[in-house]
Design a protein around this motif. Structure first.
Motif, PDB file in Angstrom:
ATOM      1  N   SER A 170       0.814  -1.220   0.000  1.00 12.40           N
ATOM      2  CA  SER A 170       0.000   0.000   0.000  1.00 12.40           C
ATOM      3  C   SER A 170       0.847   1.268   0.000  1.00 12.40           C
ATOM      4  O   SER A 170       0.313   2.367  -0.202  1.00 12.40           O
ATOM      5  CB  SER A 170      -0.927   0.014   1.218  1.00 12.40           C
ATOM      6  OG  SER A 170      -0.169   0.053   2.424  1.00 12.40           O
ATOM      7  N   GLN A 171       2.150   1.141   0.216  1.00 12.19           N
ATOM      8  CA  GLN A 171       3.013   2.330   0.237  1.00 12.19           C
ATOM      9  C   GLN A 171       3.452   2.783  -1.151  1.00 12.19           C
ATOM     10  O   GLN A 171       4.062   3.841  -1.289  1.00 12.19           O
ATOM     11  CB  GLN A 171       4.255   2.042   1.092  1.00 12.19           C
ATOM     12  CG  GLN A 171       3.940   1.783   2.557  1.00 12.19           C
ATOM     13  CD  GLN A 171       5.186   1.499   3.372  1.00 12.19           C
ATOM     14  OE1 GLN A 171       6.270   2.026   3.095  1.00 12.19           O
ATOM     15  NE2 GLN A 171       5.060   0.658   4.388  1.00 12.19           N
TER      16      GLN A 171
ATOM     17  N   ARG B  22       3.089   4.296  -4.870  1.00 12.35           N
ATOM     18  CA  ARG B  22       2.264   5.303  -5.531  1.00 12.35           C
ATOM     19  C   ARG B  22       2.534   5.301  -7.031  1.00 12.35           C
ATOM     20  O   ARG B  22       3.655   5.523  -7.470  1.00 12.35           O
ATOM     21  CB  ARG B  22       2.560   6.698  -4.971  1.00 12.35           C
ATOM     22  CG  ARG B  22       2.324   6.840  -3.474  1.00 12.35           C
ATOM     23  CD  ARG B  22       0.832   6.874  -3.160  1.00 12.35           C
ATOM     24  NE  ARG B  22       0.594   7.061  -1.732  1.00 12.35           N
ATOM     25  CZ  ARG B  22       0.389   6.076  -0.873  1.00 12.35           C
ATOM     26  NH1 ARG B  22       0.424   4.806  -1.290  1.00 12.35           N
ATOM     27  NH2 ARG B  22       0.162   6.323   0.404  1.00 12.35           N
ATOM     28  N   ASP B  23       1.502   5.022  -7.815  1.00  7.36           N
ATOM     29  CA  ASP B  23       1.590   5.199  -9.263  1.00  7.36           C
ATOM     30  C   ASP B  23       1.273   6.657  -9.589  1.00  7.36           C
ATOM     31  O   ASP B  23       0.788   7.403  -8.754  1.00  7.36           O
ATOM     32  CB  ASP B  23       0.616   4.266  -9.975  1.00  7.36           C
ATOM     33  CG  ASP B  23       0.999   2.797  -9.804  1.00  7.36           C
ATOM     34  OD1 ASP B  23       2.190   2.485  -9.966  1.00  7.36           O
ATOM     35  OD2 ASP B  23       0.110   1.976  -9.494  1.00  7.36           O
ATOM     36  N   GLY B  24       1.523   7.040 -10.800  1.00  6.65           N
ATOM     37  CA  GLY B  24       1.231   8.426 -11.173  1.00  6.65           C
ATOM     38  C   GLY B  24       2.264   9.010 -12.100  1.00  6.65           C
ATOM     39  O   GLY B  24       2.055  10.067 -12.689  1.00  6.65           O
TER      40      GLY B  24
ATOM     41  N   GLN C 122       7.350   5.429 -10.491  1.00  5.78           N
ATOM     42  CA  GLN C 122       6.572   5.271  -9.264  1.00  5.78           C
ATOM     43  C   GLN C 122       7.301   5.949  -8.108  1.00  5.78           C
ATOM     44  O   GLN C 122       8.501   6.215  -8.173  1.00  5.78           O
ATOM     45  CB  GLN C 122       6.365   3.788  -8.954  1.00  5.78           C
ATOM     46  CG  GLN C 122       5.530   3.054  -9.999  1.00  5.78           C
ATOM     47  CD  GLN C 122       5.482   1.551  -9.747  1.00  5.78           C
ATOM     48  OE1 GLN C 122       6.516   0.892  -9.671  1.00  5.78           O
ATOM     49  NE2 GLN C 122       4.294   1.015  -9.607  1.00  5.78           N
ATOM     50  N   THR C 123       6.560   6.224  -7.055  1.00  2.76           N
ATOM     51  CA  THR C 123       7.146   6.734  -5.818  1.00  2.76           C
ATOM     52  C   THR C 123       6.611   5.919  -4.650  1.00  2.76           C
ATOM     53  O   THR C 123       5.614   5.188  -4.774  1.00  2.76           O
ATOM     54  CB  THR C 123       6.825   8.224  -5.599  1.00  2.76           C
ATOM     55  OG1 THR C 123       5.404   8.404  -5.605  1.00  2.76           O
ATOM     56  CG2 THR C 123       7.446   9.088  -6.691  1.00  2.76           C
TER      57      THR C 123
ATOM     58  N   GLU D  84       5.371   6.107  -0.482  1.00  2.86           N
ATOM     59  CA  GLU D  84       4.731   7.072   0.413  1.00  2.86           C
ATOM     60  C   GLU D  84       5.754   7.855   1.222  1.00  2.86           C
ATOM     61  O   GLU D  84       5.652   9.073   1.371  1.00  2.86           O
ATOM     62  CB  GLU D  84       3.773   6.341   1.351  1.00  2.86           C
ATOM     63  CG  GLU D  84       3.066   7.232   2.347  1.00  2.86           C
ATOM     64  CD  GLU D  84       2.179   6.453   3.297  1.00  2.86           C
ATOM     65  OE1 GLU D  84       1.683   7.053   4.266  1.00  2.86           O
ATOM     66  OE2 GLU D  84       1.994   5.233   3.074  1.00  2.86           O
TER      67      GLU D  84
ATOM     68  N   ARG E  13       1.894  14.331  -8.541  1.00  6.25           N
ATOM     69  CA  ARG E  13       2.930  13.363  -8.884  1.00  6.25           C
ATOM     70  C   ARG E  13       4.289  14.013  -8.704  1.00  6.25           C
ATOM     71  O   ARG E  13       4.370  15.229  -8.488  1.00  6.25           O
ATOM     72  CB  ARG E  13       2.776  12.891 -10.335  1.00  6.25           C
ATOM     73  CG  ARG E  13       2.656  14.059 -11.329  1.00  6.25           C
ATOM     74  CD  ARG E  13       2.421  13.571 -12.753  1.00  6.25           C
ATOM     75  NE  ARG E  13       1.400  12.576 -12.877  1.00  6.25           N
ATOM     76  CZ  ARG E  13       0.083  12.829 -12.988  1.00  6.25           C
ATOM     77  NH1 ARG E  13      -0.355  14.084 -12.985  1.00  6.25           N
ATOM     78  NH2 ARG E  13      -0.779  11.852 -13.094  1.00  6.25           N
TER      79      ARG E  13
END
Length: 429
Positions: free
Chosen positions: A148-149, A151-153, A212-213, A215, A305
């Motif tokens: 869950s950590q 991040r797409d974008g 990706q990144t 959190e 982003r």
């Protein structure tokens, strides 16, 4: 783990000659990833760290899984820009005058690595390692319970003048040749559709959708450590001083003069790694690229982003609900006092490009990236003793390449498989 354990790991008990199966030296993202993968593969692993886990660049980086960054920093393009950058003491690249004599051997090797044939080989190797990391990160996140950590974008690379844009296009075509997907964008309106609130003077951008990144890189390191402990791994505070081969294993002398005997050792100590390698007579041209940032609290800007400003050497990233503004490179060694005017300069530039950015209430940070002159890490067994495995020198890509490095280290420890020769320690020795 409690927060207090993060601030100060329990010390390793003193006395005697203790034995461990697998020893990992270094509690950054690479060391933690290696320790977790090895423990999960059935090894009994002790990880030691001289300060606190994720104390350096693993704590304060921009949180990017930068799978599109296949081009090495050692390249003709960087050499062309470097003189202009160096003229600005608060620009993207700084070399403290007092440190210049110590840097000359590294700079000479960097220049040699920037020749076209070397750049082509380094790009191929970098692309290979990044592709493996992209494939390995989902499994590592599952091991850590940290899916869950992620991040797409994607990432938006922004160019504030046409000259920067034209100069960058050749590099993007090189990335495309290695499978990097991107979209070139012209005009403030289509750029604003991807990130509202930018200065409308920005007319050129490149969007990389598969960037990706995470959190928060510190939170991710904590998750890796907790999963490692849950599987029976051990963490301790200890300072490694020197290595000595013995018939039964590698003997590690600690800062308190006590000894550890390990069947195998992984050296993942970031910018301090070369000092321990030197105790075996192996000398690496490892330097530290000091980076700065400011982390702003939630509400500073509605950032969709990560934004990169290649012409200015910094990024703006959503981190833990806030905004982190940082990057740039300073060569000043491991011990020089921070120059936080560099962080202030990046924050001022970010405010110029993001007029609505609230810059109050931020926390400043400086960390050291371990960098080798050909822009590739050292990943592989020591020529001096095959029971020692090197995994350091990842530069700006430590977080991104940690999953692939852990997979290569685990394959070596469990099946004696060797990493690709492009990363072999012998290229410097």
């Amino acid at each position: 783990m409690s927060d207090s354990q993060w601030e100060l790991l329990p010390p390793l008990p003193h006395g005697g000659k203790r034995a461990v199966q697998t020893l990992v030296i270094g509690g950054g993202i690479v060391g933690l990833a290696c320790a977790l993968r090895l423990q999960s593969a059935g090894q009994q692993v002790l990880l030691i760290e001289h300060e606190r886990l994720a104390a350096g660049a693993s704590r304060g980086n921009a949180g990017a899984l930068a799978f599109a960054d296949v081009l090495p920093l050692a390249s003709p393009g960087i050499l062309r820009q470097a003189p202009r950058w160096l003229l600005d003491p608060l620009g993207p690249l700084s070399l403290r005058p007092a440190y210049t004599p110590a840097m000359l051997p590294w700079l000479w090797k960097f220049w040699r690595a920037s020749r076209p044939a070397r750049v082509a080989a380094s790009t191929q190797a970098q692309a290979m390692l990044l592709a493996q990391s992209a494939a390995e990160w989902p499994a590592l996140l599952r091991l850590a319970g940290a899916e869950s950590q992620l991040r797409d974008g994607g990432n938006l690379h922004l160019y504030d003048n046409a000259a920067q844009w034209r100069a960058a296009l050749a590099g993007w075509e090189q990335r495309a040749a290695h499978g990097v997907a991107f979209q070139a964008i012209e005009g403030s309106h289509p750029i604003a559709a991807l990130q509202p609130g930018l200065n409308p003077a920005i007319q050129h951008a490149v969007f990389t959708p598969h960037w990706q990144t995470v959190e928060d890189p510190l939170l991710l390191c904590r998750s890796l450590a907790q999963a490692f402990l849950a599987r029976g791994g051990r963490l301790a505070r200890a300072s490694a001083r020197s290595l000595l081969p013995e018939a039964r294993g590698l003997l590690l002398q600690l800062g308190d003069d006590s000894l550890l005997l390990a069947q195998r050792v992984l050296l993942c100590a970031g910018p301090w790694s070369h000092r321990l390698a030197a105790s075996l007579g192996e000398r690496f041209p490892l330097e530290t690229e000091r980076g700065y940032n400011t982390t702003l609290p939630p509400g500073a800007f509605a950032l969709r982003r990560q934004l990169s400003f290649p012409g200015h050497g910094f990024v703006v990233t959503p981190i833990a609900g806030g905004v982190r503004v940082g990057g740039a490179v300073e060569f000043a060694g491991l011990r020089a006092a921070p120059n936080y005017a560099r962080a202030d300069a990046m924050l001022a530039k970010a405010r110029r490009f993001l007029p609505g950015l609230r810059t109050d209430g931020g926390t400043q940070w400086m960390g050291c990236r371990p960098s080798l002159p050909d822009s590739l890490p050292v990943i592989g067994p020591s020529p001096a003793d095959g029971r020692l495995f090197y995994a350091f020198g990842h530069g700006h890509l430590g977080l991104t390449q940690a999953a692939a490095t852990a997979a290569l280290a685990t394959a070596w420890a469990t099946t004696q498989a060797l990493p690709p020769t492009a990363f072999a320690p012998s290229r410097f020795l």
